[in-house]
Design a protein around this motif. Structure first.
Motif, mmCIF file in Angstrom:
data_model
loop_
_atom_site.group_PDB
_atom_site.id
_atom_site.type_symbol
_atom_site.label_atom_id
_atom_site.label_comp_id
_atom_site.label_asym_id
_atom_site.label_seq_id
_atom_site.Cartn_x
_atom_site.Cartn_y
_atom_site.Cartn_z
ATOM 1 N N TYR A 172 38.345 31.588 5.011
ATOM 2 C CA TYR A 172 38.401 32.718 5.942
ATOM 3 C C TYR A 172 37.432 33.830 5.524
ATOM 4 O O TYR A 172 37.180 34.029 4.328
ATOM 5 C CB TYR A 172 39.812 33.301 5.975
ATOM 6 C CG TYR A 172 40.866 32.366 6.511
ATOM 7 C CD1 TYR A 172 41.164 32.337 7.870
ATOM 8 C CD2 TYR A 172 41.566 31.520 5.657
ATOM 9 C CE1 TYR A 172 42.134 31.479 8.367
ATOM 10 C CE2 TYR A 172 42.534 30.653 6.148
ATOM 11 C CZ TYR A 172 42.812 30.639 7.500
ATOM 12 O OH TYR A 172 43.771 29.782 7.996
ATOM 13 N N LEU A 173 36.923 34.543 6.518
ATOM 14 C CA LEU A 173 36.185 35.772 6.232
ATOM 15 C C LEU A 173 37.121 36.833 5.672
ATOM 16 O O LEU A 173 36.748 37.634 4.809
ATOM 17 C CB LEU A 173 35.515 36.297 7.505
ATOM 18 C CG LEU A 173 34.359 35.462 8.068
ATOM 19 C CD1 LEU A 173 33.904 36.019 9.410
ATOM 20 C CD2 LEU A 173 33.186 35.425 7.090
ATOM 21 N N ASP A 174 38.362 36.827 6.164
ATOM 22 C CA ASP A 174 39.407 37.732 5.697
ATOM 23 C C ASP A 174 40.688 36.924 5.587
ATOM 24 O O ASP A 174 41.253 36.500 6.596
ATOM 25 C CB ASP A 174 39.586 38.892 6.681
ATOM 26 C CG ASP A 174 40.694 39.863 6.263
ATOM 27 O OD1 ASP A 174 41.392 39.589 5.265
ATOM 28 O OD2 ASP A 174 40.874 40.875 6.958
ATOM 29 N N ASP A 209 43.639 37.604 7.796
ATOM 30 C CA ASP A 209 43.473 37.501 9.252
ATOM 31 C C ASP A 209 43.133 36.059 9.614
ATOM 32 O O ASP A 209 42.004 35.600 9.406
ATOM 33 C CB ASP A 209 42.364 38.448 9.716
ATOM 34 C CG ASP A 209 42.171 38.451 11.228
ATOM 35 O OD1 ASP A 209 42.817 37.632 11.917
ATOM 36 O OD2 ASP A 209 41.368 39.262 11.716
ATOM 37 N N LYS A 210 44.092 35.344 10.161
ATOM 38 C CA LYS A 210 43.923 33.920 10.445
ATOM 39 C C LYS A 210 42.933 33.653 11.575
ATOM 40 O O LYS A 210 42.548 32.499 11.808
ATOM 41 C CB LYS A 210 45.277 33.281 10.771
ATOM 42 C CG LYS A 210 46.312 33.420 9.650
ATOM 43 C CD LYS A 210 45.785 32.920 8.316
ATOM 44 C CE LYS A 210 46.815 33.071 7.204
ATOM 45 N NZ LYS A 210 46.265 32.724 5.879
ATOM 46 N N THR A 211 42.514 34.704 12.289
ATOM 47 C CA THR A 211 41.525 34.513 13.348
ATOM 48 C C THR A 211 40.100 34.474 12.804
ATOM 49 O O THR A 211 39.148 34.246 13.555
ATOM 50 C CB THR A 211 41.613 35.648 14.404
ATOM 51 O OG1 THR A 211 41.199 36.884 13.809
ATOM 52 C CG2 THR A 211 43.022 35.774 14.942
ATOM 53 N N THR A 212 39.942 34.690 11.495
ATOM 54 C CA THR A 212 38.594 34.739 10.907
ATOM 55 C C THR A 212 38.227 33.434 10.204
ATOM 56 O O THR A 212 37.365 33.420 9.319
ATOM 57 C CB THR A 212 38.473 35.919 9.920
ATOM 58 O OG1 THR A 212 39.347 35.697 8.792
ATOM 59 C CG2 THR A 212 38.822 37.236 10.586
ATOM 60 N N ILE A 271 36.453 30.296 9.073
ATOM 61 C CA ILE A 271 35.056 29.838 9.124
ATOM 62 C C ILE A 271 35.084 28.353 9.453
ATOM 63 O O ILE A 271 35.490 27.529 8.627
ATOM 64 C CB ILE A 271 34.349 30.078 7.778
ATOM 65 C CG1 ILE A 271 34.407 31.554 7.400
ATOM 66 C CG2 ILE A 271 32.905 29.589 7.833
ATOM 67 C CD1 ILE A 271 34.109 31.828 5.941
ATOM 68 N N TYR A 323 29.177 32.734 1.855
ATOM 69 C CA TYR A 323 30.585 32.779 2.247
ATOM 70 C C TYR A 323 31.528 32.916 1.048
ATOM 71 O O TYR A 323 32.677 33.332 1.219
ATOM 72 C CB TYR A 323 30.941 31.542 3.075
ATOM 73 C CG TYR A 323 30.419 31.627 4.499
ATOM 74 C CD1 TYR A 323 30.944 32.557 5.389
ATOM 75 C CD2 TYR A 323 29.388 30.807 4.932
ATOM 76 C CE1 TYR A 323 30.460 32.654 6.687
ATOM 77 C CE2 TYR A 323 28.891 30.896 6.230
ATOM 78 C CZ TYR A 323 29.434 31.821 7.098
ATOM 79 O OH TYR A 323 28.947 31.923 8.372
ATOM 80 N N PHE A 351 33.474 36.248 0.460
ATOM 81 C CA PHE A 351 34.659 36.622 1.235
ATOM 82 C C PHE A 351 35.941 36.023 0.663
ATOM 83 O O PHE A 351 37.032 36.312 1.165
ATOM 84 C CB PHE A 351 34.495 36.153 2.686
ATOM 85 C CG PHE A 351 33.288 36.731 3.365
ATOM 86 C CD1 PHE A 351 33.273 38.059 3.781
ATOM 87 C CD2 PHE A 351 32.147 35.964 3.570
ATOM 88 C CE1 PHE A 351 32.152 38.601 4.399
ATOM 89 C CE2 PHE A 351 31.022 36.492 4.186
ATOM 90 C CZ PHE A 351 31.030 37.814 4.600
#
Length: 272
Positions: A187-189, A192-195, A197, A215, A218
């Motif tokens: 993840y990017l964050d 936050d599961k919407t991020t 990759i 990456y 992050f």
């Protein structure tokens, strides 16, 4: 590129447990194990965590929080793990337990012996189940041995099964490396599961390495005490990625077939 084995898979300790982390998630393990077949090499974590839970369930107490207890838990949990894998793997296939330590992958003769052993498995309808030999491994002794070897050669500690799985994928020139975790990927964050990759790629190995390194910045945190986390995963898989192995980091709630068919959300790492 010619690949010598179809797939190396790895499942993490927490990825094998239920949400409460109080027992093996039988459904997850059954889904993963029942899909194993000749041509697949499986690296499994979980012996220490499962042994710890089993010891507590039998005695009502945990052992002291010292290194020797990890050895004891691993010995108890490894037998449970192998019994479960044997139960869920198709009965027409043989299973073979292989416990590794760093010198099996740092010594040229031992590497070749291991490679030959693993390449015989598909010809003999057998599925190798690999784990690090935590039962007799001493951290202090291992670190000293690694430091000595590092003066003369590139070394791999392999106490983390993400690194072990990657080195097995390199040793066997695997077409796929699938790393199952307790989350959907990188993840990017991580909060936050919407991020998620979904893909890290490059037109050649140099561009791919640059993108993996990008990456890594992050990646923060890990799933449990003692685990190395997503950043180390990305570092470990570099050597497999640049040889042309396609890598997936995916949630253990999914099957191998779902991951390879790219029907689910995960992180794919590859040269285009």
């Amino acid at each position: 590129m010619k690949f010598d084995i179809e797939l190396v898979g790895k499942v993490g300790s927490i990825a094998l447990l239920n949400e409460q982390r109080t027992a093996i998630d039988e459904n997850k393990l059954k889904k993963l194990a029942s899909a194993l077949r000749p041509g697949y090499v499986w690296v499994t974590s979980g012996a220490v965590e499962i042994g710890k839970l089993d010891y507590f369930n039998r005695t009502g107490v945990f052992l002291p929080d010292i290194e020797e207890s990890k050895n004891d838990y691993a010995g108890q949990g490894q037998s449970i793990l192998m019994t479960k894998y044997r139960e869920y793997i198709d009965e027409c296939y043989s299973t073979r337990q292989i416990l590794l330590e760093h010198f099996h992958l740092n010594d040229t003769t031992k590497r070749q012996h291991l490679r030959n052993l693993l390449l015989r498995c598909p010809m003999q309808n057998a599925i190798p189940i690999i784990n690090y030999n935590d039962t007799i491994s001493s951290v202090e002794n291992r670190k000293m041995e690694i430091a000595t070897l590092a003066k003369y050669q590139e070394v791999h500690e392999c106490a983390d099964n993400d690194e072990t799985a990657t080195q097995i994928a390199c040793l066997l020139k695997a077409k796929y490396l699938v790393i199952f975790t307790s989350v959907d990927g990188i993840y990017l964050d991580h909060t936050d599961k919407t991020t998620l990759i979904q893909k890290i790629s490059g037109k050649n190995c140099y561009e791919l390495l640059d993108n993996i390194e990008h990456y890594k910045q992050f990646c923060i945190g890990s799933s449990r005490k003692g685990a190395n986390g997503a950043g180390h995963k990305l570092e470990y898989i570099k050597s497999a990625a640049i040889q042309g192995t396609t890598i997936y980091i995916a949630n253990s709630k999914y099957s191998i077939a779902e991951v390879l068919a790219e029907k689910i959300a995960c992180t794919k790492i590859c040269i285009e």
